[in-house]
Design a protein around this motif. Structure first.
Motif, PDB file in Angstrom:
ATOM      1  N   ASP A  14     -20.321 -13.568   4.710  1.00 30.14           N
ATOM      2  CA  ASP A  14     -21.602 -13.390   4.022  1.00 30.14           C
ATOM      3  C   ASP A  14     -21.399 -12.919   2.582  1.00 30.14           C
ATOM      4  OD1 ASP A  14     -23.099 -14.141   6.246  1.00 30.14           O
ATOM      5  OD2 ASP A  14     -23.054 -12.112   7.053  1.00 30.14           O
ATOM      6  N   THR A  15     -20.448 -13.536   1.906  1.00 34.99           N
ATOM      7  CA  THR A  15     -20.081 -13.129   0.557  1.00 34.99           C
ATOM      8  C   THR A  15     -20.060 -14.344  -0.353  1.00 34.99           C
ATOM      9  OG1 THR A  15     -18.710 -11.360   1.456  1.00 34.99           O
ATOM     10  CG2 THR A  15     -18.276 -12.007  -0.813  1.00 34.99           C
ATOM     11  N   VAL A  16     -20.739 -14.223  -1.480  1.00 30.88           N
ATOM     12  CA  VAL A  16     -20.686 -15.254  -2.510  1.00 30.88           C
ATOM     13  C   VAL A  16     -19.782 -14.713  -3.606  1.00 30.88           C
ATOM     14  CG1 VAL A  16     -22.008 -16.582  -4.190  1.00 30.88           C
ATOM     15  CG2 VAL A  16     -22.994 -16.072  -1.951  1.00 30.88           C
ATOM     16  N   VAL A  17     -18.688 -15.391  -3.854  1.00 31.73           N
ATOM     17  CA  VAL A  17     -17.695 -14.933  -4.817  1.00 31.73           C
ATOM     18  C   VAL A  17     -18.013 -15.560  -6.176  1.00 31.73           C
ATOM     19  CG1 VAL A  17     -15.228 -14.813  -5.344  1.00 31.73           C
ATOM     20  CG2 VAL A  17     -16.001 -14.787  -2.969  1.00 31.73           C
ATOM     21  N   GLU A  18     -18.371 -14.696  -7.136  1.00 31.23           N
ATOM     22  CA  GLU A  18     -18.747 -15.185  -8.460  1.00 31.23           C
ATOM     23  C   GLU A  18     -17.904 -14.566  -9.566  1.00 31.23           C
ATOM     24  OE1 GLU A  18     -22.892 -14.150  -8.594  1.00 31.23           O
ATOM     25  OE2 GLU A  18     -23.476 -16.056  -7.689  1.00 31.23           O
ATOM     26  N   ASP A  19     -16.741 -14.027  -9.229  1.00 29.30           N
ATOM     27  CA  ASP A  19     -15.928 -13.332 -10.221  1.00 29.30           C
ATOM     28  C   ASP A  19     -14.823 -14.200 -10.811  1.00 29.30           C
ATOM     29  OD1 ASP A  19     -14.304 -13.513  -8.027  1.00 29.30           O
ATOM     30  OD2 ASP A  19     -13.723 -11.402  -8.007  1.00 29.30           O
ATOM     31  N   GLY A  20     -14.798 -15.471 -10.468  1.00 27.86           N
ATOM     32  CA  GLY A  20     -13.763 -16.366 -10.986  1.00 27.86           C
ATOM     33  C   GLY A  20     -12.496 -16.363 -10.154  1.00 27.86           C
ATOM     34  N   SER A  21     -12.447 -15.530  -9.131  1.00 28.58           N
ATOM     35  CA  SER A  21     -11.229 -15.451  -8.329  1.00 28.58           C
ATOM     36  C   SER A  21     -11.045 -16.670  -7.426  1.00 28.58           C
ATOM     37  CB  SER A  21     -11.205 -14.168  -7.501  1.00 28.58           C
ATOM     38  OG  SER A  21     -12.254 -14.144  -6.564  1.00 28.58           O
ATOM     39  N   LEU A  22     -12.139 -17.362  -7.100  1.00 27.63           N
ATOM     40  CA  LEU A  22     -11.991 -18.579  -6.291  1.00 27.63           C
ATOM     41  C   LEU A  22     -11.116 -19.604  -7.013  1.00 27.63           C
ATOM     42  CD1 LEU A  22     -15.548 -19.202  -4.802  1.00 27.63           C
ATOM     43  CD2 LEU A  22     -13.439 -18.840  -3.536  1.00 27.63           C
ATOM     44  N   GLN A  23     -11.350 -19.758  -8.308  1.00 26.02           N
ATOM     45  CA  GLN A  23     -10.560 -20.708  -9.091  1.00 26.02           C
ATOM     46  C   GLN A  23      -9.099 -20.273  -9.132  1.00 26.02           C
ATOM     47  OE1 GLN A  23     -13.416 -19.246 -10.262  1.00 26.02           O
ATOM     48  NE2 GLN A  23     -14.836 -20.956 -10.384  1.00 26.02           N
ATOM     49  N   GLN A  24      -8.875 -18.986  -9.353  1.00 22.68           N
ATOM     50  CA  GLN A  24      -7.516 -18.475  -9.443  1.00 22.68           C
ATOM     51  C   GLN A  24      -6.776 -18.628  -8.115  1.00 22.68           C
ATOM     52  OE1 GLN A  24      -7.267 -14.323 -10.392  1.00 22.68           O
ATOM     53  NE2 GLN A  24      -5.041 -14.295 -10.353  1.00 22.68           N
ATOM     54  N   VAL A  25      -7.425 -18.252  -7.017  1.00 19.07           N
ATOM     55  CA  VAL A  25      -6.787 -18.332  -5.704  1.00 19.07           C
ATOM     56  C   VAL A  25      -6.508 -19.787  -5.331  1.00 19.07           C
ATOM     57  CG1 VAL A  25      -7.190 -17.953  -3.231  1.00 19.07           C
ATOM     58  CG2 VAL A  25      -7.660 -16.136  -4.859  1.00 19.07           C
TER      59      VAL A  25
ATOM     60  N   ASP B 237     -13.926 -25.154  -2.959  1.00 20.32           N
ATOM     61  CA  ASP B 237     -15.118 -25.366  -2.133  1.00 20.32           C
ATOM     62  C   ASP B 237     -14.900 -24.878  -0.700  1.00 20.32           C
ATOM     63  OD1 ASP B 237     -16.423 -26.481  -4.295  1.00 20.32           O
ATOM     64  OD2 ASP B 237     -16.076 -28.559  -3.665  1.00 20.32           O
ATOM     65  N   PHE B 238     -13.724 -25.148  -0.155  1.00 24.16           N
ATOM     66  CA  PHE B 238     -13.403 -24.700   1.199  1.00 24.16           C
ATOM     67  C   PHE B 238     -13.435 -23.175   1.280  1.00 24.16           C
ATOM     68  CE2 PHE B 238     -10.202 -23.327   4.344  1.00 24.16           C
ATOM     69  CZ  PHE B 238     -10.729 -23.901   5.488  1.00 24.16           C
ATOM     70  N   LEU B 239     -12.797 -22.507   0.319  1.00 25.60           N
ATOM     71  CA  LEU B 239     -12.767 -21.045   0.305  1.00 25.60           C
ATOM     72  C   LEU B 239     -14.170 -20.460   0.133  1.00 25.60           C
ATOM     73  CD1 LEU B 239      -9.580 -20.391  -1.850  1.00 25.60           C
ATOM     74  CD2 LEU B 239      -9.869 -19.908   0.582  1.00 25.60           C
TER      75      LEU B 239
ATOM     76  N   TRP C  60      -7.416 -15.752  10.559  1.00 25.26           N
ATOM     77  CA  TRP C  60      -7.797 -17.132  10.864  1.00 25.26           C
ATOM     78  C   TRP C  60      -7.849 -17.970   9.590  1.00 25.26           C
ATOM     79  CZ3 TRP C  60     -12.144 -19.511   8.879  1.00 25.26           C
ATOM     80  CH2 TRP C  60     -12.349 -20.820   9.297  1.00 25.26           C
ATOM     81  N   LEU C  61      -8.372 -17.395   8.502  1.00 22.34           N
ATOM     82  CA  LEU C  61      -8.452 -18.117   7.235  1.00 22.34           C
ATOM     83  C   LEU C  61      -7.070 -18.535   6.767  1.00 22.34           C
ATOM     84  CD1 LEU C  61      -9.962 -19.208   4.782  1.00 22.34           C
ATOM     85  CD2 LEU C  61      -9.913 -16.896   3.820  1.00 22.34           C
ATOM     86  N   SER C  62      -6.103 -17.676   6.953  1.00 21.58           N
ATOM     87  CA  SER C  62      -4.725 -18.004   6.567  1.00 21.58           C
ATOM     88  C   SER C  62      -4.228 -19.227   7.333  1.00 21.58           C
ATOM     89  CB  SER C  62      -3.825 -16.803   6.839  1.00 21.58           C
ATOM     90  OG  SER C  62      -2.505 -17.087   6.505  1.00 21.58           O
ATOM     91  N   SER C  63      -4.422 -19.254   8.643  1.00 22.25           N
ATOM     92  CA  SER C  63      -3.969 -20.407   9.436  1.00 22.25           C
ATOM     93  C   SER C  63      -4.827 -21.640   9.157  1.00 22.25           C
ATOM     94  CB  SER C  63      -3.963 -20.075  10.921  1.00 22.25           C
ATOM     95  OG  SER C  63      -5.271 -19.833  11.382  1.00 22.25           O
TER      96      SER C  63
ATOM     97  N   ALA D 108      -2.650 -33.704   2.261  1.00 19.92           N
ATOM     98  CA  ALA D 108      -1.545 -33.422   1.345  1.00 19.92           C
ATOM     99  C   ALA D 108      -1.914 -33.537  -0.131  1.00 19.92           C
ATOM    100  CB  ALA D 108      -0.376 -34.349   1.653  1.00 19.92           C
ATOM    101  N   ASP D 109      -2.940 -34.277  -0.464  1.00 21.84           N
ATOM    102  CA  ASP D 109      -3.262 -34.501  -1.881  1.00 21.84           C
ATOM    103  C   ASP D 109      -4.551 -33.778  -2.296  1.00 21.84           C
ATOM    104  OD1 ASP D 109      -4.830 -36.091  -0.293  1.00 21.84           O
ATOM    105  OD2 ASP D 109      -4.782 -37.822  -1.620  1.00 21.84           O
ATOM    106  N   LEU D 110      -4.683 -32.533  -1.913  1.00 23.15           N
ATOM    107  CA  LEU D 110      -5.891 -31.765  -2.226  1.00 23.15           C
ATOM    108  C   LEU D 110      -5.956 -31.416  -3.712  1.00 23.15           C
ATOM    109  CD1 LEU D 110      -6.060 -29.264   0.749  1.00 23.15           C
ATOM    110  CD2 LEU D 110      -7.675 -31.068   0.229  1.00 23.15           C
ATOM    111  N   GLU D 111      -7.152 -31.439  -4.221  1.00 23.06           N
ATOM    112  CA  GLU D 111      -7.414 -30.997  -5.589  1.00 23.06           C
ATOM    113  C   GLU D 111      -7.848 -29.537  -5.545  1.00 23.06           C
ATOM    114  OE1 GLU D 111      -7.090 -32.786  -8.457  1.00 23.06           O
ATOM    115  OE2 GLU D 111      -6.258 -34.415  -7.233  1.00 23.06           O
ATOM    116  N   GLN D 112      -7.724 -28.859  -6.677  1.00 19.36           N
ATOM    117  CA  GLN D 112      -8.097 -27.450  -6.754  1.00 19.36           C
ATOM    118  C   GLN D 112      -9.569 -27.236  -6.393  1.00 19.36           C
ATOM    119  OE1 GLN D 112      -7.124 -25.511 -10.460  1.00 19.36           O
ATOM    120  NE2 GLN D 112      -8.677 -23.949 -10.121  1.00 19.36           N
ATOM    121  N   GLU D 113     -10.435 -28.140  -6.811  1.00 20.14           N
ATOM    122  CA  GLU D 113     -11.869 -28.003  -6.536  1.00 20.14           C
ATOM    123  C   GLU D 113     -12.169 -28.081  -5.043  1.00 20.14           C
ATOM    124  OE1 GLU D 113     -10.695 -30.262  -8.848  1.00 20.14           O
ATOM    125  OE2 GLU D 113     -11.095 -28.956 -10.569  1.00 20.14           O
TER     126      GLU D 113
END
Length: 187
Positions: free
Chosen positions: A78-89, A67-69, A45-48, A58-63
């Motif tokens: 129920d996961t808080v991602v704090e490893d920096g992968s949110l920025q990379q993804v 935030d959406f992810l 579902w996240l993919s779609s 169409a003009d989304l910023e990385q931030e």
């Protein structure tokens, strides 16, 4: 021949699946059941949802993508991602969307190839993250620490020490340096 918008959307959809498939935080959350029994359906579902999110904005910023992810990972897994992968993804998704929208098939293909090369490393990491650390162990296998080989006399002595420690109510000293802190029981 397909319309350019449809081809770009198909390229981007493939890219989103590849990025999410290579995102260790999401894959671990699904593998460990953080999303409940429907974890894999939530990942699909996240993919779609990401595909719709990008095509409607169409003009989304990385931030904004970050935030959406973060919100989806928190609410659905129920996961808080704090490893920096949110920025990379989010950076990878924004870049893929820009390339796909611009019709850069070669750029999207190169990015997908790079993501595919990361796949085996992620699979190995997920296998070691399973309880027991054995890729062949089924999910849910309890984690057991390997016992060090000891002489028969040593085994008996350590058993006596543990027995004495339990009798007096204090746990034996940890061999690995970690101390388990437990709550005090109310009387």
């Amino acid at each position: 021949m397909a319309a350019p918008g449809v081809e770009a959307r198909a390229l981007f959809a493939e890219g989103v699946r590849a990025v999410l498939g290579g995102w260790a935080a999401l894959q671990l959350a699904v593998a460990q059941g953080f999303g409940g029994p429907q974890g894999s359906e939530k990942a699909a579902w996240l993919s779609s949802a990401l595909l719709d999110f990008f095509t409607q904005n169409a003009d989304l910023e990385q931030e904004e993508v970050e935030d959406f992810l973060a919100e989806v990972m928190d609410n659905e897994f129920d996961t808080v991602v704090e490893d920096g992968s949110l920025q990379q993804v989010s950076r990878e998704l924004v870049t893929l969307f820009a390339r796909a929208r611009g019709g850069d098939v070669g750029g999207v293909g190169a990015a997908l190839g790079a993501l595919a090369r990361r796949g085996p490393a992620l699979a190995a990491a997920l296998a070691t993250a399973r309880p027991g650390g054995d890729p062949q162990s089924p999910p849910g296998t309890p984690l057991t620490a390997p016992r060090s080989p000891t002489a028969p006399g040593e085994e008996e002595e350590s058993g006596e020490e543990e027995e004495e420690a339990m009798e007096c109510g204090t746990p034996p000293p940890p061999s690995d340096g970690w101390t388990v802190v437990q709550r005090r029981r109310r009387r």
